[in-house]
Design a protein around this motif. Structure first.
Motif: not given
Length: 165
Positions: A3, A7, A66-67, A69
């Motif tokens: 993962n 990225k 990179w996540g 939110d």
């Protein structure tokens, strides 16, 4: 681990895309400057404005990869824009001039050294365009006077251009 590698690859693709966009933007602005007989300093200002927008979009995309939110990112971006909007509310005319300057730069028939008449209901201004900047257009009259017109006013007026034929 897989993962994270994905990225990194996505981030590299975004950075490469940004660099390519940076190069294409620079070439487009340089071509427009040379074709329009505009000053190189004006092209530098336009490049900086476009690159800031592109960099902001690039950073937001990387943060999403990179996540971070999306709802938190939206709240942060919205709050930042709101604060800047409130802080610059009194300076709205400056933002209007910048936007108008960019529009004039890319898509206006008036170029440097053109002789024009600006049609106004009270009086007509006749002069030669001596400079087209991001905030102002400068005209020189036959009498040798220099007239400075804000870009947002210039873009709203009806202009008569003398065509050399």
């Amino acid at each position: 681990m897989e993962n994270t590698q994905l990225k990194i690859i996505e981030t590299a693709a975004v950075v490469i895309g940004f660099v390519l966009l940076f190069i294409m933007t620079a070439k487009l602005v340089d071509k427009t400057v040379s074709n329009s007989l505009l000053k190189k300093a004006r092209g530098k200002i336009i490049k900086k404005a476009i690159n800031i927008i592109n960099l902001t979009v690039c950073i937001i995309i990387i943060l999403i990869i990179w996540g971070v939110d999306q709802s938190e990112l939206a709240v942060f971006v919205g709050s930042t824009i709101t604060i800047l909007g409130i802080a610059m509310f009194a300076q709205w005319s400056i933002l209007s001039n910048i936007t108008s300057g960019i529009i004039i730069f890319f898509n206006h028939p008036v170029k440097l050294e053109d002789t024009i008449s600006i049609m106004d209901k009270d009086y007509e201004i006749v002069g030669r365009v001596s400079d087209i900047g991001l905030f102002f257009i400068i005209l020189k009259t036959i009498e040798g006077e220099q007239i400075t017109i804000p870009s947002n006013v210039f873009i709203q007026k009806m202009i008569k251009k003398k065509i050399n034929g």
